[in-house]
Design an enzyme around this catalytic site. Structure first.
Site, PDB file in Angstrom:
ATOM      1  N   SER A 219       0.835  -1.204   0.000  1.00  0.00           N
ATOM      2  CA  SER A 219       0.000   0.000   0.000  1.00  0.00           C
ATOM      3  C   SER A 219       0.867   1.251   0.000  1.00  0.00           C
ATOM      4  O   SER A 219       1.965   1.250   0.571  1.00  0.00           O
ATOM      5  CB  SER A 219      -0.887   0.031   1.258  1.00  0.00           C
ATOM      6  OG  SER A 219      -1.661  -1.152   1.375  1.00  0.00           O
TER       7      SER A 219
ATOM      8  N   ASP B 247       0.017   3.892  10.145  1.00  0.00           N
ATOM      9  CA  ASP B 247      -0.348   3.375   8.802  1.00  0.00           C
ATOM     10  C   ASP B 247      -1.850   3.476   8.565  1.00  0.00           C
ATOM     11  O   ASP B 247      -2.453   2.605   7.935  1.00  0.00           O
ATOM     12  CB  ASP B 247       0.120   1.923   8.663  1.00  0.00           C
ATOM     13  CG  ASP B 247       1.634   1.802   8.784  1.00  0.00           C
ATOM     14  OD1 ASP B 247       2.102   0.886   9.474  1.00  0.00           O
ATOM     15  OD2 ASP B 247       2.336   2.673   8.219  1.00  0.00           O
TER      16      ASP B 247
END
Ligand code: GRF
Length: 200
Positions: A135, A144
């Site tokens: 990602s 995150d």
């Protein structure tokens, strides 16, 4: 021409891929500086390309905030359009994130929001999943947890150990990161708009 600062902590193989990509004169971005929180092996890649580096050793500061303010001062020297975290293994203090977001992005070796944190690859293996991913996100003050800019699934294969799985994920991370930087540079990807439209 979009100017980019890259922050690393380790081998910098993802940094290397970005350096190789921006070396193409047609690529609409250039890396102006590479920084790290320690004497990172990845500095060698910046030196290969004659790109300046700086180090703000986390261990030399009493608090994360003091480390972060020195890091912010270094970034202010270079005034990049975009900050890329590519293997920086430190959480940034809120002051720095608030000052730079959404012009600060990170790559993560998992399919967020699955497996956030410093051990995303190991956690995916421990969970016994058959696929994980890579990602690219905008950095926010979570772990995150920022808005997702790009992500792609990566299979977990029988017999994978952490290294094998991570080495299968990294090429996907590199491709996604290079594409995101290119799209930001061309204006196809508006980080402020993505950040503004992200759920609170
Ligand atoms: C990458 O998978 C990155 O997403 C993670 O650590 C790894 C860094 O690898 N935070 P390298 O230093 O680019 O080889």
């Amino acid at each position: 021409m979009l100017t980019v600062a890259v922050l690393i902590s380790g081998t910098g193989s993802n940094l290397r891929a970005l350096l190789d990509a921006v070396a193409d004169p047609e690529f609409p971005a250039r890396i102006v500086v590479v920084g790290a929180d320690r004497e990172a092996e990845g500095f060698a890649h910046a030196e290969d390309y004659g790109i300046p580096t700086f180090m703000v050793p986390f261990a030399r500061f009493a608090t994360r905030e003091e480390w972060g303010s020195e890091l912010a001062e270094q970034l202010d020297v270079w005034q990049p359009d975009l900050v890329v975290l590519s293997g920086l293994m430190r959480l940034l203090p809120a002051d720095l994130v608030d000052a730079w977001s959404p012009r600060i992005i990170n790559t993560h070796p998992a399919y967020l929001p699955e497996f956030p944190g410093a051990h995303g690859v190991r956690d995916a293996l421990s969970a016994g999943v058959v696929q994980t991913g890579a990602s690219v996100i905008i950095v926010d003050n979570g772990v995150d947890s920022g808005p997702i800019l790009a992500q792609e699934r990566v299979p977990v294969l029988p017999g994978d150990d952490e290294h094998a799985l991570h080495e299968r994920i990294k090429p996907v991370e590199r491709r996604l990161l290079i594409d995101v930087v290119r799209r930001v540079a061309t204006g196809d990807l508006d980080l402020a708009a993505v950040s503004a439209s992200a759920p609170l």
